[in-house]
Design a protein around this motif. Structure first.
Motif: not given
Length: 220
Positions: A201-202, A205
């Motif tokens: 997810n990081s 993003q």
């Protein structure tokens, strides 16, 4: 600085991910060692405890059979001697088999006493078979060696039971330890999955932020 600040959570998650992978590998190695020890314990219980217990019982039986045969009236001495010779051959085979098993220092000590007592018994027995009607047949001495042999075999049997109990307790401890390690590995795997999701997810993003950066769109 802003880019470094954005990368910190990802770096932390990655560090946690690496630590978890190492922890799982170490836990698996520990589990492998436990199962190796458990396998050795089970093998030792059978080979060094159950089988020798059977050998001790057989030695008991052969000694009793020989004693009963000597006390039987009406059987010719040559016939008695032949039967006893067969018993002695089987006893010799059992002794060799027993000595191929693992013996603790205490068991080795009692085993030496037994072999010495058995030797004295056989010498007295042989004297009787050759000279049944002579004064050299000392029935009291024969009985003394017989009783002593049986007592030592009883002590060896008790030691076998004690050692088997210790191996059983050790195996029980290993099983419980492995169970705990299995639960720990499941927890670590769950945390590993969470850390992986955080990293993905990081990364997603960060890629989205870089793509939407005004300087990136100026080329369009």
């Amino acid at each position: 600085m802003n880019l470094k600040t954005k990368l910190r959570p990802q770096q932390k998650a990655l560090l946690i991910f690496i630590v978890l992978v190492v922890a799982i590998m170490l836990n698996n190695f520990s589990n492998w060692r436990n199962y190796t020890h458990l396998s050795k314990n089970f093998s030792s219980i059978y080979k060094d405890r159950i089988m020798p217990s059977g050998y001790i019982y057989q030695l008991h039986d052969h000694l009793y059979q020989k004693k009963l045969l000597l006390q039987q009236p009406g059987i010719p001495q040559p016939e008695k001697a032949a039967v006893i010779a067969r018993h002695n051959q089987e006893v010799s085979a059992i002794i060799k088999a027993y000595e191929n098993t693992y013996l603790t220092p205490a068991e080795e000590n009692y085993w030496r006493h037994f072999k010495n007592s058995l030797l004295q018994y056989n010498i007295t027995e042989a004297g009787y078979l050759v000279n049944a009607d002579s004064n050299r047949y000392d029935q009291a001495t024969l009985q003394q060696h017989f009783i002593h042999s049986q007592e030592v075999l009883k002590k060896l049997s008790d030691l076998q039971a004690t050692e088997a109990d210790l191996l059983g307790k050790s195996s029980h401890y290993i099983i419980n330890s492995s169970r705990i390690q299995t639960y720990l590995e499941l927890i670590l795997l769950m945390i590993l999955v969470i850390a992986g999701i955080i990293i993905i997810n990081s990364s997603a993003q960060q890629a989205s932020a870089l793509y939407s950066y005004p300087g990136m769109n100026s080329y369009n």
